[in-house]
Design a protein around this motif. Sequence first.
Motif, PDB file in Angstrom:
ATOM      1  N   TYR A   1       0.840  -1.206   0.000  1.00  0.00           N
ATOM      2  CA  TYR A   1       0.000   0.000   0.000  1.00  0.00           C
ATOM      3  C   TYR A   1       0.871   1.251   0.000  1.00  0.00           C
ATOM      4  CZ  TYR A   1      -2.633   3.824   2.172  1.00  0.00           C
ATOM      5  OH  TYR A   1      -3.160   5.062   2.483  1.00  0.00           O
ATOM      6  N   LEU A   2       1.834   1.314   0.885  1.00  0.00           N
ATOM      7  CA  LEU A   2       2.713   2.475   0.975  1.00  0.00           C
ATOM      8  C   LEU A   2       3.486   2.673  -0.323  1.00  0.00           C
ATOM      9  CD1 LEU A   2       4.118   1.834   4.567  1.00  0.00           C
ATOM     10  CD2 LEU A   2       2.308   3.447   3.937  1.00  0.00           C
ATOM     11  N   GLN A   3       3.962   1.583  -0.913  1.00  0.00           N
ATOM     12  CA  GLN A   3       4.742   1.679  -2.139  1.00  0.00           C
ATOM     13  C   GLN A   3       3.888   2.111  -3.324  1.00  0.00           C
ATOM     14  OE1 GLN A   3       6.309  -2.325  -2.088  1.00  0.00           O
ATOM     15  NE2 GLN A   3       8.288  -1.656  -1.232  1.00  0.00           N
ATOM     16  N   GLU A   4       2.673   1.571  -3.419  1.00  0.00           N
ATOM     17  CA  GLU A   4       1.797   1.939  -4.539  1.00  0.00           C
ATOM     18  C   GLU A   4       1.379   3.401  -4.449  1.00  0.00           C
ATOM     19  OE1 GLU A   4       1.048   0.077  -7.268  1.00  0.00           O
ATOM     20  OE2 GLU A   4       2.580  -1.229  -6.396  1.00  0.00           O
ATOM     21  N   TYR A   5       1.176   3.887  -3.249  1.00  0.00           N
ATOM     22  CA  TYR A   5       0.846   5.308  -3.096  1.00  0.00           C
ATOM     23  C   TYR A   5       2.066   6.169  -3.434  1.00  0.00           C
ATOM     24  CZ  TYR A   5      -3.987   5.547  -1.609  1.00  0.00           C
ATOM     25  OH  TYR A   5      -5.365   5.543  -1.609  1.00  0.00           O
ATOM     26  N   GLN A   6       3.257   5.712  -3.070  1.00  0.00           N
ATOM     27  CA  GLN A   6       4.469   6.448  -3.440  1.00  0.00           C
ATOM     28  C   GLN A   6       4.589   6.571  -4.956  1.00  0.00           C
ATOM     29  OE1 GLN A   6       7.993   4.748  -1.453  1.00  0.00           O
ATOM     30  NE2 GLN A   6       8.245   6.749  -0.516  1.00  0.00           N
ATOM     31  N   LYS A   7       4.221   5.518  -5.672  1.00  0.00           N
ATOM     32  CA  LYS A   7       4.265   5.561  -7.137  1.00  0.00           C
ATOM     33  C   LYS A   7       3.332   6.624  -7.690  1.00  0.00           C
ATOM     34  CE  LYS A   7       5.400   0.651  -7.691  1.00  0.00           C
ATOM     35  NZ  LYS A   7       4.891  -0.669  -8.164  1.00  0.00           N
TER      36      LYS A   7
ATOM     37  N   PRO B   1      10.090  -4.611  11.577  1.00  0.00           N
ATOM     38  CA  PRO B   1      11.313  -4.972  10.851  1.00  0.00           C
ATOM     39  C   PRO B   1      11.174  -4.851   9.331  1.00  0.00           C
ATOM     40  CG  PRO B   1      10.889  -6.542  12.612  1.00  0.00           C
ATOM     41  CD  PRO B   1       9.675  -5.664  12.528  1.00  0.00           C
ATOM     42  N   LEU B   2       9.998  -5.192   8.778  1.00  0.00           N
ATOM     43  CA  LEU B   2       9.808  -5.089   7.329  1.00  0.00           C
ATOM     44  C   LEU B   2       9.909  -3.643   6.870  1.00  0.00           C
ATOM     45  CD1 LEU B   2       9.111  -6.464   4.632  1.00  0.00           C
ATOM     46  CD2 LEU B   2       6.687  -6.075   5.178  1.00  0.00           C
ATOM     47  N   LEU B   3       9.240  -2.739   7.553  1.00  0.00           N
ATOM     48  CA  LEU B   3       9.313  -1.328   7.163  1.00  0.00           C
ATOM     49  C   LEU B   3      10.718  -0.777   7.362  1.00  0.00           C
ATOM     50  CD1 LEU B   3       5.940   0.211   8.449  1.00  0.00           C
ATOM     51  CD2 LEU B   3       6.495  -0.721   6.204  1.00  0.00           C
ATOM     52  N   HIS B   4      11.398  -1.237   8.399  1.00  0.00           N
ATOM     53  CA  HIS B   4      12.761  -0.770   8.667  1.00  0.00           C
ATOM     54  C   HIS B   4      13.704  -1.164   7.532  1.00  0.00           C
ATOM     55  CE1 HIS B   4      16.253   0.508  10.865  1.00  0.00           C
ATOM     56  NE2 HIS B   4      16.743  -0.707  10.921  1.00  0.00           N
ATOM     57  N   ARG B   5      13.453  -2.329   6.932  1.00  0.00           N
ATOM     58  CA  ARG B   5      14.299  -2.793   5.822  1.00  0.00           C
ATOM     59  C   ARG B   5      13.908  -2.144   4.495  1.00  0.00           C
ATOM     60  NH1 ARG B   5      13.041  -7.872   8.202  1.00  0.00           N
ATOM     61  NH2 ARG B   5      11.622  -8.327   6.460  1.00  0.00           N
ATOM     62  N   SER B   6      12.732  -1.531   4.443  1.00  0.00           N
ATOM     63  CA  SER B   6      12.220  -0.998   3.185  1.00  0.00           C
ATOM     64  C   SER B   6      12.769   0.405   2.916  1.00  0.00           C
ATOM     65  CB  SER B   6      10.692  -0.945   3.225  1.00  0.00           C
ATOM     66  OG  SER B   6      10.252   0.158   4.003  1.00  0.00           O
ATOM     67  N   ASP B   7      12.382   0.943   1.756  1.00  0.00           N
ATOM     68  CA  ASP B   7      12.814   2.288   1.399  1.00  0.00           C
ATOM     69  C   ASP B   7      11.726   3.324   1.630  1.00  0.00           C
ATOM     70  OD1 ASP B   7      11.053   1.475  -0.529  1.00  0.00           O
ATOM     71  OD2 ASP B   7      12.312   2.022  -2.250  1.00  0.00           O
ATOM     72  N   VAL B   8      10.656   2.970   2.314  1.00  0.00           N
ATOM     73  CA  VAL B   8       9.582   3.939   2.541  1.00  0.00           C
ATOM     74  C   VAL B   8       9.911   4.786   3.774  1.00  0.00           C
ATOM     75  CG1 VAL B   8       7.834   2.462   1.475  1.00  0.00           C
ATOM     76  CG2 VAL B   8       8.185   2.358   3.945  1.00  0.00           C
ATOM     77  N   PRO B   9       9.561   6.074   3.762  1.00  0.00           N
ATOM     78  CA  PRO B   9       9.861   6.952   4.898  1.00  0.00           C
ATOM     79  C   PRO B   9       8.800   6.923   5.984  1.00  0.00           C
ATOM     80  CG  PRO B   9       8.927   8.245   3.127  1.00  0.00           C
ATOM     81  CD  PRO B   9       9.012   6.837   2.609  1.00  0.00           C
ATOM     82  N   THR B  10       7.798   6.100   5.831  1.00  0.00           N
ATOM     83  CA  THR B  10       6.640   6.094   6.722  1.00  0.00           C
ATOM     84  C   THR B  10       7.018   5.689   8.136  1.00  0.00           C
ATOM     85  OG1 THR B  10       5.269   5.493   4.832  1.00  0.00           O
ATOM     86  CG2 THR B  10       4.314   5.173   7.027  1.00  0.00           C
ATOM     87  N   ARG B  11       6.440   6.393   9.121  1.00  0.00           N
ATOM     88  CA  ARG B  11       6.609   6.057  10.546  1.00  0.00           C
ATOM     89  C   ARG B  11       5.389   5.283  11.039  1.00  0.00           C
ATOM     90  NH1 ARG B  11       9.947   9.635  13.033  1.00  0.00           N
ATOM     91  NH2 ARG B  11      11.561  10.427  11.671  1.00  0.00           N
ATOM     92  N   LEU B  12       5.596   4.496  12.067  1.00  0.00           N
ATOM     93  CA  LEU B  12       4.512   3.702  12.650  1.00  0.00           C
ATOM     94  C   LEU B  12       3.899   4.385  13.863  1.00  0.00           C
ATOM     95  CD1 LEU B  12       5.695  -0.025  12.621  1.00  0.00           C
ATOM     96  CD2 LEU B  12       3.650   0.896  11.529  1.00  0.00           C
ATOM     97  N   GLN B  13       2.573   4.388  13.912  1.00  0.00           N
ATOM     98  CA  GLN B  13       1.833   4.666  15.138  1.00  0.00           C
ATOM     99  C   GLN B  13       1.319   3.338  15.675  1.00  0.00           C
ATOM    100  OE1 GLN B  13      -1.000   7.438  13.447  1.00  0.00           O
ATOM    101  NE2 GLN B  13       0.124   9.195  14.220  1.00  0.00           N
ATOM    102  N   LEU B  14       0.879   3.309  16.917  1.00  0.00           N
ATOM    103  CA  LEU B  14       0.527   2.036  17.528  1.00  0.00           C
ATOM    104  C   LEU B  14      -0.745   1.458  16.915  1.00  0.00           C
ATOM    105  CD1 LEU B  14       1.300  -0.075  19.569  1.00  0.00           C
ATOM    106  CD2 LEU B  14       0.106   1.241  21.328  1.00  0.00           C
ATOM    107  N   SER B  15      -1.809   2.217  16.868  1.00  0.00           N
ATOM    108  CA  SER B  15      -3.109   1.942  16.236  1.00  0.00           C
ATOM    109  C   SER B  15      -4.102   2.907  16.855  1.00  0.00           C
ATOM    110  CB  SER B  15      -3.593   0.495  16.424  1.00  0.00           C
ATOM    111  OG  SER B  15      -2.993  -0.375  15.467  1.00  0.00           O
ATOM    112  N   ASP B  16      -5.048   3.400  16.062  1.00  0.00           N
ATOM    113  CA  ASP B  16      -6.000   4.425  16.507  1.00  0.00           C
ATOM    114  C   ASP B  16      -6.986   3.864  17.523  1.00  0.00           C
ATOM    115  OD1 ASP B  16      -4.801   5.604  14.231  1.00  0.00           O
ATOM    116  OD2 ASP B  16      -6.594   6.803  13.853  1.00  0.00           O
TER     117      ASP B  16
END
Length: 516
Positions: free
Chosen positions: A223-229, A264-279
Amino acid sequence: MSIIRSQQLSAVHRPHDQDEPVYRRLARLASAGVVLLAATGAGAQEVTLHRSSQAGDRLTPLPAIRFVDGAAPAAPHFKINESAQLQRMIGFGASFNEAGMISLNSLEPAAQEKVLESLFDVEKGAGFSAMKTVIGTTDFMSAGPFYTYNDTPGDVEMKNFSIARDLEPNGLVPFIKRAKQHGNFILQATMDYPPNWMLMDVKTNQDVNEKYYDALSLYYLRYLQEYQKQGITIDFLSPFNEPMGYTKIPYKKIGVLIKNHLGPLLHRSDVPTRLQLSDNIDRRTALRDFPQALDDPDVFKYIAGLAYHGYDWRQQSIRPDKEKGYLFEEFKAIAELRRRYRTLPLWMTEICHYNGGTPWAKPLPRYEFEDGDWWGQQLFSDIEAGAAGWTYWNMILDQTGGPWLVSIVHGNPENNAQQPVVIINRETKEVTYTGVYYYLAHFSKFVRPTATRIASPGQVDGVRCLAFRHADGRIVTQLLNSNRAETKVTLSWKDKTLEVTLPAVSLTTCSWQSPM
C-alpha cells in the motif's frame, strides 16, 4: 512506563525518532504561514486579529490593536509565558473518504476548486496541514461495495494486490492529489479491516489469524509503495482503526505484529513512513490499552506517535449542559499518556457527530455556526492535555450526512448520517461551511506545523486561552469565548498588557512578533 525509561530507549528508537524526516516536512509546511501571520508595520507591539463569531464574523480580519506598557490589571487575565515551552505541534485537518469526493464531484469544476482552496490554501482558506486517509473500506468509502486491496484468498505474496479502486474518479488518490494542488499536508493512514481471508472468521471471530502476520505486513508495505508511485507519501501508518471495534485484535497482539513482522519489514524498506501504535476509539481506553504494547521495549522502538479518537461521549462523559457547561474528565487520560510517553507525539485523529452516538446533536448534518463552540472546547481540551495534532473525521459530506456504505458484518450500519466540515447539497449545489470548519480553521490557518505551545495560565469565566510560538518568533493566541455575552479579557506578555473584547460565542486569534 516512565519518562526515564523513554529516554533510555532513545538510542534504539532510531531511525523512527521524532526529527527525521517528518518534522523536516512539517517545518516546510510551517513556512507557508509566514506572510499570513507576520505583524504588519509596527513591530512587536502591534497585534493582528482574526475572528469568527455568532454575530457573523467568519475568519474576519479586524483592525490591529496594540500592547500598552505596564502590568496587567487586577481584572481576570491570561499571562503569555514564552519561556514555558510545551508540545511541538503537528497540525490540524480532517479526513479523505470517497463520500467526500462523490459530494465534491457533484459541483461544477470551478466550484470544486473553490471548496478545495477553502480547505487547503493557507492564505485564502483554512490551510489544513495534518490529514487522515484510509486503507480500503470504511463506512464512508461509498463509491462501491466493501473492498480491500487483495480479495484473493491465500495470496500471501500479494500477487493480486491492487489500489485500482483508489485511482477511480471518486477515489482517494485523485482526491488527495487535487487537495495537494492547493496546499501541503502530512498524511496518516489507518485500516478498519484487512482482507477477510486474513481473519479467523469474518462472521464469528474477526481477529487476524497469526499465520498471516507476514502477509498482512507485506499488504501494508505494498500500500505504501503503490501510493508512493502515485506521488503520495504516507507519513504515518496506524495499522488498525479502533481495534476490537472493527478488526477484533487486542493491543498486545498488535505489539507482536509490530515487533516481529511489520516493524522490521518497514525498517528494511525504502519507505519513509513512521509507525503509530493503532487508533484507539477514545481517550480513556487509549490509556488502558496503549501500555499493553508500549511497555514492551521491542515494540516501543518502532513507534513514532500515538493516535486516538474522541468518542468518549459513548460513556456519557461529554455532553452539552446549559447550566454546567461541558464535562471533560476524559482528557486527564491524554495528560497521563503525555506524562508516561513524553517522546511520542499524541494526535487526535478522528471525531464527529454521528447518528448512533450523539443523540443530542441530531438532526444531522448541522448547519448552525454555534455548533462550532462544541468543537472549540474539544480542540482546547485535547491541546491543553498534550495533543500535538487534531484531525476531524469526514471533511466533506452531502445534505443527508452521507453517502455511506452499508456492510453490517463489517460494522458499517444503515442510517449512518454524520457531521462533516463542509456540507455540499448534491441537489441544489449549495456549499455550507459548518461551525467546525471555522473553529478548526482558526487553528490550522494560524498555528502552523512545528509551532510550540507555550504556557498561558489564567482564569476567566467562560473564556479559554491557548498560546503558541513559531520558530520565527511569531506568537499566536487563541481566545475562545463560550459565554452568551460579550467578555473583555487582558493578555499580559513580558511587561506589556493587551485588552481584547470578545463577542458572545466566538473564537479570536491574536498574533504578534516577539523579538528573536
